[in-house]
Design a protein around this motif. Structure first.
Motif, PDB file in Angstrom:
ATOM      1  N   PHE A 189       0.832  -1.204   0.000  1.00  0.00           N
ATOM      2  CA  PHE A 189       0.000   0.000   0.000  1.00  0.00           C
ATOM      3  C   PHE A 189       0.869   1.257   0.000  1.00  0.00           C
ATOM      4  CE2 PHE A 189      -3.156   2.914   2.173  1.00  0.00           C
ATOM      5  CZ  PHE A 189      -3.998   3.003   1.087  1.00  0.00           C
ATOM      6  N   HIS A 206      -5.275  -4.776   0.350  1.00  0.00           N
ATOM      7  CA  HIS A 206      -6.162  -4.569   1.485  1.00  0.00           C
ATOM      8  C   HIS A 206      -5.405  -4.734   2.791  1.00  0.00           C
ATOM      9  CE1 HIS A 206      -6.296  -8.947   0.863  1.00  0.00           C
ATOM     10  NE2 HIS A 206      -6.302  -8.972   2.175  1.00  0.00           N
ATOM     11  N   ALA A 207      -5.922  -4.117   3.843  1.00  0.00           N
ATOM     12  CA  ALA A 207      -5.316  -4.268   5.161  1.00  0.00           C
ATOM     13  C   ALA A 207      -5.523  -5.711   5.616  1.00  0.00           C
ATOM     14  CB  ALA A 207      -5.961  -3.300   6.142  1.00  0.00           C
ATOM     15  N   ALA A 208      -4.464  -6.305   6.168  1.00  0.00           N
ATOM     16  CA  ALA A 208      -4.555  -7.687   6.623  1.00  0.00           C
ATOM     17  C   ALA A 208      -5.596  -7.814   7.733  1.00  0.00           C
ATOM     18  CB  ALA A 208      -3.199  -8.172   7.118  1.00  0.00           C
ATOM     19  N   ILE A 222      -8.368  -5.177  10.180  1.00  0.00           N
ATOM     20  CA  ILE A 222      -8.822  -3.835  10.531  1.00  0.00           C
ATOM     21  C   ILE A 222      -9.148  -3.807  12.015  1.00  0.00           C
ATOM     22  CG2 ILE A 222     -10.651  -2.132  10.197  1.00  0.00           C
ATOM     23  CD1 ILE A 222     -10.467  -2.508   7.300  1.00  0.00           C
ATOM     24  N   VAL A 223      -8.427  -2.960  12.733  1.00  0.00           N
ATOM     25  CA  VAL A 223      -8.558  -2.926  14.194  1.00  0.00           C
ATOM     26  C   VAL A 223      -9.325  -1.676  14.602  1.00  0.00           C
ATOM     27  CG1 VAL A 223      -7.260  -2.939  16.379  1.00  0.00           C
ATOM     28  CG2 VAL A 223      -6.339  -4.112  14.357  1.00  0.00           C
ATOM     29  N   ARG A 224     -10.263  -1.860  15.504  1.00  0.00           N
ATOM     30  CA  ARG A 224     -11.061  -0.736  16.001  1.00  0.00           C
ATOM     31  C   ARG A 224     -10.159   0.350  16.591  1.00  0.00           C
ATOM     32  NH1 ARG A 224     -16.686  -1.267  18.890  1.00  0.00           N
ATOM     33  NH2 ARG A 224     -16.912   0.815  19.727  1.00  0.00           N
ATOM     34  N   GLY A 225     -10.404   1.585  16.177  1.00  0.00           N
ATOM     35  CA  GLY A 225      -9.667   2.725  16.725  1.00  0.00           C
ATOM     36  C   GLY A 225      -8.267   2.920  16.173  1.00  0.00           C
ATOM     37  N   VAL A 226      -7.878   2.086  15.212  1.00  0.00           N
ATOM     38  CA  VAL A 226      -6.498   2.158  14.713  1.00  0.00           C
ATOM     39  C   VAL A 226      -6.475   2.399  13.202  1.00  0.00           C
ATOM     40  CG1 VAL A 226      -4.312   0.888  14.430  1.00  0.00           C
ATOM     41  CG2 VAL A 226      -5.666   0.592  16.522  1.00  0.00           C
ATOM     42  N   GLU A 227      -5.639   3.343  12.777  1.00  0.00           N
ATOM     43  CA  GLU A 227      -5.379   3.500  11.353  1.00  0.00           C
ATOM     44  C   GLU A 227      -4.115   2.703  11.041  1.00  0.00           C
ATOM     45  OE1 GLU A 227      -6.116   7.263   8.920  1.00  0.00           O
ATOM     46  OE2 GLU A 227      -3.935   7.191   8.904  1.00  0.00           O
ATOM     47  N   THR A 228      -4.245   1.758  10.114  1.00  0.00           N
ATOM     48  CA  THR A 228      -3.141   0.853   9.809  1.00  0.00           C
ATOM     49  C   THR A 228      -1.926   1.632   9.293  1.00  0.00           C
ATOM     50  OG1 THR A 228      -4.812  -0.754   9.177  1.00  0.00           O
ATOM     51  CG2 THR A 228      -2.553  -1.268   8.560  1.00  0.00           C
ATOM     52  N   ARG A 261       0.895   2.012   6.957  1.00  0.00           N
ATOM     53  CA  ARG A 261       1.173   1.403   5.650  1.00  0.00           C
ATOM     54  C   ARG A 261       2.654   1.045   5.455  1.00  0.00           C
ATOM     55  NH1 ARG A 261       2.771   5.993   2.743  1.00  0.00           N
ATOM     56  NH2 ARG A 261       1.602   7.865   3.272  1.00  0.00           N
ATOM     57  N   TYR A 271      -0.424  -4.675   5.061  1.00  0.00           N
ATOM     58  CA  TYR A 271      -1.273  -4.725   3.871  1.00  0.00           C
ATOM     59  C   TYR A 271      -0.845  -5.893   2.988  1.00  0.00           C
ATOM     60  CZ  TYR A 271      -3.610  -0.244   4.536  1.00  0.00           C
ATOM     61  OH  TYR A 271      -4.402   0.767   5.004  1.00  0.00           O
ATOM     62  N   PHE A 274     -15.143  -4.114   9.832  1.00  0.00           N
ATOM     63  CA  PHE A 274     -14.826  -3.950   8.416  1.00  0.00           C
ATOM     64  C   PHE A 274     -13.586  -4.782   8.112  1.00  0.00           C
ATOM     65  CE2 PHE A 274     -16.783   0.129   9.601  1.00  0.00           C
ATOM     66  CZ  PHE A 274     -17.867   0.094   8.744  1.00  0.00           C
ATOM     67  N   GLY A 303     -12.058  -4.554   4.986  1.00  0.00           N
ATOM     68  CA  GLY A 303     -11.236  -3.835   4.017  1.00  0.00           C
ATOM     69  C   GLY A 303     -10.914  -4.608   2.759  1.00  0.00           C
ATOM     70  N   GLU A 328     -14.806   7.590  13.633  1.00  0.00           N
ATOM     71  CA  GLU A 328     -13.546   7.528  14.390  1.00  0.00           C
ATOM     72  C   GLU A 328     -13.291   6.154  15.024  1.00  0.00           C
ATOM     73  OE1 GLU A 328     -14.562  11.086  16.438  1.00  0.00           O
ATOM     74  OE2 GLU A 328     -12.606  11.962  16.022  1.00  0.00           O
ATOM     75  N   ARG A 329     -14.345   5.361  15.138  1.00  0.00           N
ATOM     76  CA  ARG A 329     -14.150   4.007  15.677  1.00  0.00           C
ATOM     77  C   ARG A 329     -13.373   3.137  14.692  1.00  0.00           C
ATOM     78  NH1 ARG A 329     -19.991   2.090  17.970  1.00  0.00           N
ATOM     79  NH2 ARG A 329     -20.371   3.886  19.284  1.00  0.00           N
ATOM     80  N   TRP A 330     -13.501   3.444  13.423  1.00  0.00           N
ATOM     81  CA  TRP A 330     -12.870   2.621  12.387  1.00  0.00           C
ATOM     82  C   TRP A 330     -12.013   3.484  11.465  1.00  0.00           C
ATOM     83  CZ3 TRP A 330     -13.211  -2.285  13.600  1.00  0.00           C
ATOM     84  CH2 TRP A 330     -14.323  -2.726  14.343  1.00  0.00           C
ATOM     85  N   PRO A 331     -10.934   4.044  12.001  1.00  0.00           N
ATOM     86  CA  PRO A 331     -10.140   4.980  11.193  1.00  0.00           C
ATOM     87  C   PRO A 331      -9.502   4.352   9.954  1.00  0.00           C
ATOM     88  CG  PRO A 331      -9.115   4.569  13.319  1.00  0.00           C
ATOM     89  CD  PRO A 331     -10.446   3.922  13.364  1.00  0.00           C
ATOM     90  N   GLU A 332      -9.338   3.043   9.948  1.00  0.00           N
ATOM     91  CA  GLU A 332      -8.765   2.431   8.749  1.00  0.00           C
ATOM     92  C   GLU A 332      -9.810   2.385   7.635  1.00  0.00           C
ATOM     93  OE1 GLU A 332      -5.922   1.930   7.711  1.00  0.00           O
ATOM     94  OE2 GLU A 332      -6.261   0.650   5.970  1.00  0.00           O
ATOM     95  N   ARG A 379     -10.069   5.871   6.351  1.00  0.00           N
ATOM     96  CA  ARG A 379      -8.695   6.361   6.298  1.00  0.00           C
ATOM     97  C   ARG A 379      -8.641   7.755   5.661  1.00  0.00           C
ATOM     98  NH1 ARG A 379      -3.858   3.408   6.698  1.00  0.00           N
ATOM     99  NH2 ARG A 379      -2.140   4.615   5.868  1.00  0.00           N
TER     100      ARG A 379
END
Lengths: 89, 286
Positions: free
Chosen positions: A19, A36-38, A40-46, A48, A54, B46, B48, B143-147, B150
């Motif tokens: 990614f 795709h993200a391997a 998806i975790v709540r509250g977390v932006e992966t 890259r 990914y 999600f 993704g 905001e719960r699912w920022p990925e 994104r």
């Protein structure tokens, strides 16, 4: 069974941050690849740049012509595209 | 369930329209608010696109690429049989989108396009780049699912949302309403082939229920058309081409999805929308 399209293999030991890299995804004329993200975790932006976060896949393989543009742009040599006749032999 | 559904309605209008076009029915923007999760049951996270890789479609495509057409056709048939029983997305023209964000689809938030993130690793980070619209109060939970969201989201006023839609229409993007959970319209997408997953699933693999054609078709008014060709290249569905014999564009009504991108590109108002049900052989073509 004779494959119609080339067989695409992705070496995930080498392709670790697709990614972030984007090159094959961008260069492919029929957009064969998907990333795709391997997970998806709540509250977390992966992240890259984190290896393995990914995953790349050759989803739309029926559109692959074997033009080799993805192999040419891959900076880590992770992609192989084997032509149908090679696979059959 | 309101008025009796008409025979020539698309299945979503029949199920969710209360006698009218389903995406004009305010009920379909509110349902989610009243839906309660079963006690002890967690929200489905999600994924993704990860689920897409294990999906029947992916197995079908790999079979097709390997020359196994029988398996490919069998899987596609099974997916279609399943999809026929539930709602999917639908193409709609710009004006309907604008009416939607002005009247009923609020709140509206701009966000990145999940399809182009997947197919082209596109990263849309701000309002200058966002191309998708999320609808409804669910957007407050982004905001719960920022990925999944994104790059964040930005809430828009109805006027800003209308401008946003006009911009992406000019750029040549097809507008589609996307439903979630069967009866909640949660997205207004702007996308094109080959990056848009629903367009691609329909055009390339015949998953016709994933994306239903629009209520109208586009028709050229040859009295007004001067053959300038501004509309050429706008069609994402292979319906519009230049016909040398008449030296003007030609739209195949059977192929047309009624997205109206050709119409909005025309400077002479030479393309008009005609309701699908006006033609005997088109009224059941969705």
């Amino acid at each position: 069974m004779i494959p119609v399209n080339p067989v695409i293999t992705i070496d995930r030991e080498r392709c670790t941050t697709p990614f972030d890299c984007k090159r094959c995804l961008r260069v492919c004329p029929p957009a064969v690849f998907a990333v795709h993200a391997a997970k998806i975790v709540r509250g977390v932006e992966t992240d890259r740049t984190e290896p393995g976060a990914y995953l790349l896949a050759a989803v739309y393989r029926d559109k692959c012509t074997g033009c080799m543009k993805c192999v040419e742009v891959c900076p880590v040599g992770a992609l192989t595209v084997a032509m149908p006749q090679e696979v059959r032999a | 369930m309101g008025r009796e559904a008409l025979d020539d309605m698309c299945r979503m209008c029949e199920w969710l329209g209360d006698g009218d076009i389903w995406y004009k029915n305010p009920r379909n923007y509110a349902n989610r608010m009243y839906k309660l999760r079963e006690p002890g049951k967690k929200a489905t996270p999600f994924t993704g696109g990860a689920e897409g890789l294990a999906s029947g479609l992916n197995r079908a495509i790999q079979a097709k690429a390997d020359g196994d057409l029988e398996t490919y056709q069998q899987i596609i048939k099974e997916i279609n049989e399943r999809d026929a029983t539930r709602p999917g997305g639908q193409v709609l023209p710009l004006q309907d989108c604008i009416d939607l964000v002005r009247d009923i689809g609020t709140p509206v938030a701009a966000m990145h396009c999940i399809c182009r993130k997947t197919t082209r690793a596109e990263e849309e980070q701000s309002i200058n780049e966002y191309s998708c619209l999320g609808l409804g109060t669910g957007m407050f939970k982004w905001e719960r699912w920022p990925e999944r969201y994104r790059g964040g989201v930005q809430f828009l006023t109805p006027e800003q949302a209308a401008e946003f839609l006009e911009y992406w229409d000019q750029r040549g993007m097809v507008h589609m309403v996307m439903q979630e959970g069967g009866d909640f319209i949660g997205g207004l997408c702007n996308c094109d082939y080959p990056d848009c997953v629903p367009i691609r699933q329909r055009v390339d693999y015949g998953l016709n229920y994933r994306l239903t054609k629009g209520e109208n078709i586009c028709e050229v008014d040859y009295e007004r058309c001067n053959g300038c060709g501004e509309c050429l290249g706008r069609c994402q569905f292979n319906a519009l081409k230049y016909e040398a014999t008449i030296d003007k564009p030609n739209i195949d009504p059977m192929m047309c999805f009624g997205c109206a991108l050709c119409m909005t590109a025309c400077n002479r108002q030479a393309i008009r929308l005609v309701p699908r049900r006006q033609y005997a052989a088109l009224q059941y073509v969705w």
